[in-house]
Enzyme design. Structure first.
Site, PDB file in Angstrom:
ATOM      1  N   GLU A 137     -82.520 -58.786  21.813  1.00 19.93           N
ATOM      2  CA  GLU A 137     -82.998 -57.939  20.707  1.00 19.93           C
ATOM      3  C   GLU A 137     -83.858 -56.830  21.310  1.00 19.93           C
ATOM      4  OE1 GLU A 137     -85.031 -60.345  17.827  1.00 19.93           O
ATOM      5  OE2 GLU A 137     -83.308 -61.696  17.571  1.00 19.93           O
ATOM      6  N   GLY A 139     -86.981 -56.300  21.173  1.00 20.63           N
ATOM      7  CA  GLY A 139     -88.217 -56.780  21.797  1.00 20.63           C
ATOM      8  C   GLY A 139     -88.016 -58.048  22.603  1.00 20.63           C
ATOM      9  N   TYR A 188     -89.794 -71.460  20.956  1.00 22.23           N
ATOM     10  CA  TYR A 188     -88.392 -71.560  21.385  1.00 22.23           C
ATOM     11  C   TYR A 188     -87.679 -72.758  20.743  1.00 22.23           C
ATOM     12  CZ  TYR A 188     -89.598 -75.204  24.798  1.00 22.23           C
ATOM     13  OH  TYR A 188     -89.998 -76.367  25.390  1.00 22.23           O
ATOM     14  N   TYR A 242     -82.058 -72.779  22.282  1.00 21.70           N
ATOM     15  CA  TYR A 242     -82.574 -72.341  23.592  1.00 21.70           C
ATOM     16  C   TYR A 242     -81.798 -72.998  24.723  1.00 21.70           C
ATOM     17  CZ  TYR A 242     -85.032 -76.812  24.023  1.00 21.70           C
ATOM     18  OH  TYR A 242     -85.303 -78.150  24.127  1.00 21.70           O
ATOM     19  N   GLY A 252     -72.730 -68.165  32.998  1.00 16.69           N
ATOM     20  CA  GLY A 252     -72.299 -66.771  32.850  1.00 16.69           C
ATOM     21  C   GLY A 252     -72.614 -65.925  34.072  1.00 16.69           C
ATOM     22  N   ARG A 253     -73.719 -66.232  34.719  1.00 15.82           N
ATOM     23  CA  ARG A 253     -74.125 -65.451  35.903  1.00 15.82           C
ATOM     24  C   ARG A 253     -73.077 -65.482  37.005  1.00 15.82           C
ATOM     25  NH1 ARG A 253     -80.150 -67.867  35.704  1.00 15.82           N
ATOM     26  NH2 ARG A 253     -80.856 -66.364  34.167  1.00 15.82           N
ATOM     27  N   GLY A 349     -66.922 -38.323  51.248  1.00 15.19           N
ATOM     28  CA  GLY A 349     -67.605 -37.033  51.392  1.00 15.19           C
ATOM     29  C   GLY A 349     -67.815 -36.402  50.020  1.00 15.19           C
ATOM     30  N   GLY A 350     -67.648 -35.084  49.943  1.00 15.91           N
ATOM     31  CA  GLY A 350     -67.885 -34.354  48.686  1.00 15.91           C
ATOM     32  C   GLY A 350     -66.988 -34.835  47.559  1.00 15.91           C
ATOM     33  N   GLU A 373     -77.382 -60.375  31.811  1.00 16.72           N
ATOM     34  CA  GLU A 373     -77.451 -61.825  32.050  1.00 16.72           C
ATOM     35  C   GLU A 373     -78.572 -62.174  33.039  1.00 16.72           C
ATOM     36  OE1 GLU A 373     -73.863 -64.110  31.999  1.00 16.72           O
ATOM     37  OE2 GLU A 373     -72.791 -62.518  30.954  1.00 16.72           O
TER      38      GLU A 373
HETATM   39  C1  LIG Z   1     -74.389 -52.873  29.125  1.00 15.98           C
HETATM   40  C2  LIG Z   1     -75.184 -54.048  28.658  1.00 15.98           C
HETATM   41  C3  LIG Z   1     -74.538 -55.140  28.117  1.00 15.98           C
HETATM   42  C4  LIG Z   1     -75.269 -56.235  27.653  1.00 15.98           C
HETATM   43  N1  LIG Z   1     -74.619 -57.284  27.053  1.00 15.98           N
HETATM   44  C5  LIG Z   1     -75.347 -58.260  26.438  1.00 15.98           C
HETATM   45  C6  LIG Z   1     -74.709 -59.249  25.636  1.00 15.98           C
HETATM   46  O1  LIG Z   1     -73.480 -59.290  25.508  1.00 15.98           O
HETATM   47  N2  LIG Z   1     -75.497 -60.150  24.982  1.00 15.98           N
HETATM   48  C7  LIG Z   1     -76.858 -60.132  25.072  1.00 15.98           C
HETATM   49  O2  LIG Z   1     -77.494 -60.988  24.454  1.00 15.98           O
HETATM   50  N3  LIG Z   1     -77.486 -59.220  25.854  1.00 15.98           N
HETATM   51  C8  LIG Z   1     -76.767 -58.286  26.518  1.00 15.98           C
HETATM   52  N4  LIG Z   1     -77.401 -57.321  27.283  1.00 15.98           N
HETATM   53  C9  LIG Z   1     -78.858 -57.341  27.383  1.00 15.98           C
HETATM   54  C10 LIG Z   1     -79.342 -57.681  28.781  1.00 15.98           C
HETATM   55  O3  LIG Z   1     -79.131 -59.032  29.055  1.00 15.98           O
HETATM   56  C11 LIG Z   1     -80.802 -57.238  28.875  1.00 15.98           C
HETATM   57  O4  LIG Z   1     -80.799 -55.826  28.905  1.00 15.98           O
HETATM   58  C12 LIG Z   1     -81.499 -57.809  30.092  1.00 15.98           C
HETATM   59  O5  LIG Z   1     -81.667 -59.196  29.945  1.00 15.98           O
HETATM   60  C13 LIG Z   1     -82.850 -57.154  30.344  1.00 15.98           C
HETATM   61  O6  LIG Z   1     -83.624 -57.088  29.193  1.00 15.98           O
HETATM   62  P1  LIG Z   1     -84.312 -55.713  28.772  1.00 15.98           P
HETATM   63  O7  LIG Z   1     -83.259 -54.675  28.771  1.00 15.98           O
HETATM   64  O8  LIG Z   1     -85.071 -55.910  27.524  1.00 15.98           O
HETATM   65  O9  LIG Z   1     -85.298 -55.388  29.958  1.00 15.98           O
HETATM   66  P2  LIG Z   1     -86.846 -55.936  30.135  1.00 15.98           P
HETATM   67  O10 LIG Z   1     -86.887 -57.405  29.904  1.00 15.98           O
HETATM   68  O11 LIG Z   1     -87.697 -55.044  29.291  1.00 15.98           O
HETATM   69  O12 LIG Z   1     -87.068 -55.646  31.639  1.00 15.98           O
HETATM   70  C14 LIG Z   1     -87.495 -54.387  32.151  1.00 15.98           C
HETATM   71  C15 LIG Z   1     -87.891 -54.573  33.605  1.00 15.98           C
HETATM   72  O13 LIG Z   1     -89.033 -55.447  33.679  1.00 15.98           O
HETATM   73  C16 LIG Z   1     -88.760 -56.534  34.549  1.00 15.98           C
HETATM   74  N5  LIG Z   1     -89.434 -57.724  34.042  1.00 15.98           N
HETATM   75  C17 LIG Z   1     -89.519 -58.174  32.755  1.00 15.98           C
HETATM   76  N6  LIG Z   1     -90.229 -59.311  32.695  1.00 15.98           N
HETATM   77  C18 LIG Z   1     -90.609 -59.609  33.950  1.00 15.98           C
HETATM   78  C19 LIG Z   1     -91.356 -60.670  34.546  1.00 15.98           C
HETATM   79  N7  LIG Z   1     -91.859 -61.672  33.824  1.00 15.98           N
HETATM   80  N8  LIG Z   1     -91.529 -60.645  35.877  1.00 15.98           N
HETATM   81  C20 LIG Z   1     -91.007 -59.658  36.640  1.00 15.98           C
HETATM   82  N9  LIG Z   1     -90.289 -58.630  36.137  1.00 15.98           N
HETATM   83  C21 LIG Z   1     -90.098 -58.602  34.816  1.00 15.98           C
HETATM   84  C22 LIG Z   1     -87.251 -56.685  34.541  1.00 15.98           C
HETATM   85  O14 LIG Z   1     -86.788 -57.327  35.711  1.00 15.98           O
HETATM   86  C23 LIG Z   1     -86.791 -55.236  34.444  1.00 15.98           C
HETATM   87  O15 LIG Z   1     -86.745 -54.650  35.716  1.00 15.98           O
HETATM   88  C24 LIG Z   1     -76.679 -56.232  27.778  1.00 15.98           C
HETATM   89  C25 LIG Z   1     -77.322 -55.134  28.353  1.00 15.98           C
HETATM   90  C26 LIG Z   1     -76.607 -54.044  28.774  1.00 15.98           C
HETATM   91  C27 LIG Z   1     -77.335 -52.853  29.344  1.00 15.98           C
END
Ligand SMILES: Cc1cc2nc3c(=O)[nH]c(=O)nc-3n(C[C@H](O)[C@H](O)[C@H](O)COP(=O)(O)OP(=O)(O)OC[C@H]3O[C@@H](n4cnc5c(N)ncnc54)[C@H](O)[C@@H]3O)c2cc1C
Length: 391
Positions: A137, A139, A188, A242, A252-253, A349-350, A373
């Site tokens: 989401e 947030g 959670y 959760y 998934g990873r 290259g270019g 993920e």
């Molecule tokens: C193209 C795309 C496809 C996606 N598909 C899906 C999907 O199918 N289903 C779904 O549910 N989600 C999906 N996602 C969401 C994706 O899993 C999240 O974008 C991802 O988990 C990161 O969350 P965020 O974008 O809110 O980044 P944030 O959590 O805001 O992270 C921002 C930065 O802060 C760092 N950070 C945050 N917390 C910590 C911490 N505690 N310690 C150290 N570093 C931290 C992160 O590593 C990152 O570099 C997708 C995203 C994209 C861009």
């Protein structure tokens, strides 16, 4: 003298079974014939043609682990990953359609769904329905369990209200695994997984993201406005969402790592071919030892990336612990894909910097591997937790 007719000990780590070799060959051929000609168009139009998705179902790569009794291939996560790898070698967007379907959606129904749910949804997911997985989401990203989407019990159904973001496959999907909380005060432990059909009242797919890479893969917002979900569509137990989310994403990873192995290999293939064609100083640039070494370095990055990924999938398929290995293969494969694709652009290259050649797309497509993920930091956190143990 040693008898060479029988293997002397354990097989090499890279050994594939006959079925795996066959699947890899079939997917490779499909990717070259059916996907390759559409790659540029799909990237530009930010869309995958419906008939190509239908062809993925016909090929059998959308229901790899779905039991044969429900119309699937009854195969392994390893085979699903092989398919993802081969598709990503040609197009990472097409690969992620199959990846989300197999490693997230089918996988969590396989593991958490009851027999009635499997009977209702697996035949469709194996033959025509694309699936999507909605956890994130606005947030709640890395802190996924900070989700705010609410599920309120109303007689024989739940009403879901909230917004989901970044949902891969959302534009095409008919079935969505949606995580929502039945009780925010429980943290959670209030999170519950629901199987939500596109046609359920109060459900709509919102804005589609305009992205740097994997442009043809749809990534959309979901809007839930009192969406009515029958109680029969709770996946697993109420309050155990959760677990559904964590355990599904662990697996998934490995799929994302497979996608990154494919992307790196695809960029490497392009660079190798170009190095044999492009002439400078009166000979192909691939005749220069410096260019040969550059490609040798890249090949030496792809190989361990693939071995880590295949091993993690094999561990999971054999019910051995795999959480550390899954995080490691995603971390390693996404990093090496970034490096390999960047160097592959340089070999061109270019021309590598233009859209005239396909290599720049691999460079754009790889970046997502370090984000979805679980970001790189989240993988490091998972690995550290396994190494240090729970403190
Ligand atoms: C193209 C795309 C496809 C996606 N598909 C899906 C999907 O199918 N289903 C779904 O549910 N989600 C999906 N996602 C969401 C994706 O899993 C999240 O974008 C991802 O988990 C990161 O969350 P965020 O974008 O809110 O980044 P944030 O959590 O805001 O992270 C921002 C930065 O802060 C760092 N950070 C945050 N917390 C910590 C911490 N505690 N310690 C150290 N570093 C931290 C992160 O590593 C990152 O570099 C997708 C995203 C994209 C861009």
């Amino acid at each position: 003298m040693t008898d060479r007719s029988e293997p002397a000990g354990p097989l090499p780590l890279s050994t594939l079974t006959e079925d795996e070799t066959m699947l890899r060959g079939e997917v490779r051929q499909f990717a070259e014939k059916r996907v390759r000609p559409l790659v540029g168009q799909m990237d530009q139009e930010a869309q995958i043609p419906r008939d190509l998705i239908a062809a993925l179902f016909e090929l059998g790569v959308m229901g790899v682990e779905i039991p044969e009794t429900h119309g699937g291939a009854g195969a392994s996560l390893f085979m699903a990953c092989l398919a993802v790898e081969e598709l990503a070698r040609v197009d990472a967007s097409v690969a992620i359609v199959a990846d989300v379907q197999n490693t997230l959606v089918n996988n969590c129904i396989l593991r958490w769904g009851n027999e009635e749910q499997k009977g209702r949804y697996f035949p469709k997911l194996a033959s025509e329905w694309v699936g999507a997985y909605a956890l994130s989401e606005a947030g709640a990203g890395s802190d996924a369990f900070a989700l705010r989407c609410r599920a309120v019990e109303e007689g024989d159904h739940y009403e879901l209200t909230g917004q989901k973001l970044w949902v891969t496959n959302a534009a095409e999907a008919e079935l969505f695994v949606v995580l929502a909380t039945v009780d925010p005060s429980k943290g959670y432990k209030g999170i519950t997984a629901f199987l939500v059909e596109r046609g359920f009242p109060g459900f709509r797919v919102g804005k589609k993201e305009d992205k740097l890479g994997i442009r043809a893969s749809s990534t959309c917002e979901l809007v839930l406005e009192g969406c009515r979900v029958p109680k029969a569509n709770v996946l697993g137990e109420v309050g155990k969402g959760y677990k559904v989310a964590i355990e599904t994403l662990n697996e998934g990873r490995i799929g994302i790592a497979a996608q990154m192995v494919g992307v790196a290999q695809g960029a490497f293939d392009q660079a190798l071919r170009y190095s044999r064609e492009r002439e400078q100083f009166g000979k192909p640039i691939g005749d220069f030892q410096a260019v040969q070494f550059q490609l040798a370095e890249l090949a030496t990055e792809i190989e361990p990336s693939q071995l880590l990924t295949h091993n993690a999938a094999r561990l999971r398929d054999s019910d051995a612990p795999f959480i550390k290995e899954a995080a490691m293969c995603k971390l390693f494969a996404s990093r090496s894909a970034e490096h390999v694709t960047s160097r592959a652009v340089e070999v061109f290259g270019g021309y590598g910097f233009t859209r005239e050649y396909p290599v720049e797309k691999y460079f754009r497509d790889q970046k997502i591997g370090q984000i979805y993920e679980g970001t790189t930091n989240m993988q490091l956190m998972a690995i550290a937790k396994q190494i240090f143990g729970k403190l």
